[in-house]
Design a protein around this motif. Structure first.
Motif, PDB file in Angstrom:
ATOM      1  N   HIS A   1      -5.116   0.068   1.716  1.00 29.26           N
ATOM      2  CA  HIS A   1      -4.795  -1.316   1.349  1.00 29.26           C
ATOM      3  C   HIS A   1      -5.174  -1.558  -0.106  1.00 29.26           C
ATOM      4  CE1 HIS A   1      -3.902  -2.472   5.456  1.00 29.26           C
ATOM      5  NE2 HIS A   1      -5.051  -1.972   5.858  1.00 29.26           N
ATOM      6  N   PRO A   2      -4.186  -1.907  -0.952  1.00 30.37           N
ATOM      7  CA  PRO A   2      -4.512  -2.293  -2.324  1.00 30.37           C
ATOM      8  C   PRO A   2      -5.059  -3.718  -2.325  1.00 30.37           C
ATOM      9  CG  PRO A   2      -2.110  -2.149  -2.020  1.00 30.37           C
ATOM     10  CD  PRO A   2      -2.730  -1.881  -0.695  1.00 30.37           C
TER      11      PRO A   2
ATOM     12  N   CYS B   1      -4.407  -8.288   0.380  1.00 30.35           N
ATOM     13  CA  CYS B   1      -3.792  -6.974   0.251  1.00 30.35           C
ATOM     14  C   CYS B   1      -2.523  -7.127  -0.576  1.00 30.35           C
ATOM     15  CB  CYS B   1      -3.454  -6.407   1.622  1.00 30.35           C
ATOM     16  SG  CYS B   1      -2.636  -4.807   1.492  1.00 30.35           S
TER      17      CYS B   1
ATOM     18  N   ILE C   1      -0.025  -4.982  -0.575  1.00 35.96           N
ATOM     19  CA  ILE C   1       1.207  -4.636   0.144  1.00 35.96           C
ATOM     20  C   ILE C   1       1.755  -6.007   0.525  1.00 35.96           C
ATOM     21  CG2 ILE C   1       2.176  -3.648   2.261  1.00 35.96           C
ATOM     22  CD1 ILE C   1       0.012  -1.475   2.072  1.00 35.96           C
TER      23      ILE C   1
ATOM     24  N   HIS D   1       1.904  -7.341   3.972  1.00 35.43           N
ATOM     25  CA  HIS D   1       0.580  -7.639   4.539  1.00 35.43           C
ATOM     26  C   HIS D   1       0.104  -9.002   4.058  1.00 35.43           C
ATOM     27  CE1 HIS D   1      -0.669  -3.202   5.505  1.00 35.43           C
ATOM     28  NE2 HIS D   1       0.419  -3.581   6.118  1.00 35.43           N
TER      29      HIS D   1
ATOM     30  N   MET E   1      -2.870 -11.122   5.522  1.00 35.43           N
ATOM     31  CA  MET E   1      -4.040 -10.357   5.101  1.00 35.43           C
ATOM     32  C   MET E   1      -4.512 -10.943   3.758  1.00 35.43           C
ATOM     33  SD  MET E   1      -4.429  -6.236   4.767  1.00 35.43           S
ATOM     34  CE  MET E   1      -5.157  -5.522   6.220  1.00 35.43           C
TER      35      MET E   1
HETATM   36 CU   LIG Z   1      -2.543  -3.947   3.292  1.00 32.74          CU
END
Ligand SMILES: [Cu+2]
Length: 500
Positions: free
Chosen positions: A429-430, A483, A485, A488, A493
């Motif tokens: 996860h970035p 995150c 992404i 996400h 997230m």
């Molecule tokens: Cu993520």
């Protein structure tokens, strides 16, 4: 050092995106408009490769090589209107781009059809960003990596209705860096981004102007925004069709919005400012020659000294600046930037001329994690967890009406962030925090790699890893952390910290 004088003639032959002009490609010979098109078949392949989301990142849908038939587009440089008080006009708008001959792809862009200009600001200047929403839906303007009051940060609270505009005023007070901007509306970030809304911000300061680094924009100082996309049978960026909760990836690479790009440069040292501007794909950049290059900057500033690298991995949202010495090649050399799996991302065409051969500076910054910061206790713990569209931080999905943490302005705290694996192993996860640049204190108790010992705003956290970060907010307001992404993020997230 090369003269910094603006030589317009050098730019005459370079495509300027203002936004971005169209780049063309040969028509797809295999185009088939029968019920089961080539494209559908490709998608079936793609679906089978991505139906297990966890596989999608360890074994993602392959990117096609750039065959290098189009000269790389360069974003226009957006300088302020000084007489009006350093105003930068930034308009989110609809457009069309002819990526493929004979096909008009519907896109979004800032001040143009696809992507946006490079907003260049100087440390110490008070600037005004005049943001205009010319889309037919709400959007926000988020300044990724900029240190500014939460009020102007452009998170999901700051939605701008179609036809409306807003002025964000702040004083640039952070060191030279390559930052960027993109939309951040609640639940709609991924789609607007996928269709083209993103641009770069360059912060310059006395240090960056005096280091003697290559800095001729578009000549030996080159912005590179890497994005993977999937086009449907009608060559549209049909996000709803290709959307994947584990992160939407595509088989088609665009660099600065150019399909099949090549970059013509001189036989000299060239600075590449790399941005992973993809929704979800990670890249590991290296040279096909096996030669090394020098990394000079992280997300938020210069490294203390250049770091020799053979490859650099960037997850979505991360940046790095590197210097490649092209003086050792010539017009007959086959040099390209490639991905980990040897996909050709950007072939270079090398001209014989070139003057930038100055030695690398050795003292670029004074970054350090202090003893005091190392002795601070952990005051915030975050646990990232994701399974399909169930993505959480500390077991919770984003709620705009819930403040998850508070922190005092100008006070350093240690955040501990853990990426909890799932039964399948989990995903990288970035993790990004708005409104500040932070320091990595440790990764699983160890020093971060040398090329991450610098200011960061986005970090790649592997499953099972724990990062300790030293974080200080210089301004007040509500900031997101999430995150990067983007699916996400849109699925929740994300959380918010109130700085007061
Ligand atoms: Cu993520």
């Amino acid at each position: 050092m090369k003269s910094r004088i603006w030589i317009t003639s050098l730019f005459a032959s370079i495509l300027i995106i203002g936004g971005c002009s169209s780049s063309k490609s040969e028509p797809d010979d295999n185009m088939d408009h029968s019920n089961m098109s080539h494209d559908d078949m490709k998608m079936e392949e793609a679906d089978s490769q991505t139906e297990n989301g966890h596989m999608s990142h360890t074994n993602p849908l392959a990117l096609t090589d750039s065959i290098g038939e189009n000269e790389l587009a360069l974003p226009a440089l957006l300088e302020p209107e000084k007489e009006k008080g350093n105003v930068y006009n930034i308009v989110a708008q609809k457009g069309t781009v002819e990526f493929f001959d004979g096909y008009q792809t519907e896109t979004l862009g800032y001040n143009g059809s696809f992507l946006g200009p490079v907003i260049r600001v100087n440390r110490g200047d008070t600037v005004k960003f005049r943001t205009v929403n010319d889309l037919s839906e709400e959007t926000t303007f988020h300044w990724h990596g900029l240190d500014l009051p939460g009020e102007g940060d452009g998170g999901p609270h700051k939605s701008i209705k179609p036809g409306k505009s807003e002025i964000v005023e702040f004083t640039v007070d952070q060191q030279a860096a390559t930052l960027w901007f993109h939309p951040h509306p609640e639940g709609k970030t991924s789609e607007q981004f996928y269709k083209g809304l993103a641009g770069l911000i360059y912060v310059e300061d006395e240090n960056s102007k005096n280091l003697g680094l290559p800095s001729d924009y578009g000549v030996n100082d080159i912005p590179l925004i890497f994005q993977d996309r999937q086009f449907d049978g009608g060559k549209q960026l049909n996000y709803q069709r290709f959307k994947n909760d584990d992160g939407t990836i595509g088989d088609t690479l665009l660099v600065n919005g150019t399909l099949n790009p090549k970059l013509t440069i001189s036989k000299e040292k060239v600075r590449l400012r790399l941005l992973n501007g993809s929704n979800a794909r990670n890249y590991t950049f290296k040279l096909n020659t096996g030669d090394s290059f020098e990394q000079i900057a992280t997300d938020g500033g210069f490294l203390n000294t250049p770091e020799t690298m053979n490859e650099i991995t960037l997850t979505p949202g991360e940046r790095a600046e590197v210097i490649v010495d092209f003086s050792k090649y010539d017009a007959t050399s086959n040099v390209a930037l490639i991905n980990e799996d040897n996909t050709i991302l950007l072939p270079f065409k090398i001209n014989e001329v070139g003057t930038e051969t100055s030695d690398m500076p050795q003292n670029m910054n004074d970054f350090a994690v202090t003893d005091e910061e190392r002795s601070l206790p952990v005051s915030k713990k975050l646990e990232l967890f994701g399974m399909g569209n169930m993505v959480t931080i500390n077991g919770k999905r984003f709620d705009m009406n819930r403040i998850d943490f508070t922190q005092k302005q100008s006070e350093t705290e240690i955040w501990e962030i853990y990426n909890k694996p799932d039964m399948m192993g989990g995903m990288v996860h970035p993790f990004h925090i708005h409104g500040t640049q932070f320091k990595i204190v440790s990764i699983d108790g160890k020093e971060p790699p040398v090329n991450e010992q610098g200011w960061k705003d986005t970090i790649a956290i592997e499953p099972g890893e724990t990062f300790k970060l030293a974080i200080k907010f210089n301004n007040k307001g509500i900031y997101m952390y999430h995150c990067h992404i983007l699916e996400h993020e849109d699925n929740g997230m994300m959380g918010q910290v109130l700085v007061e």
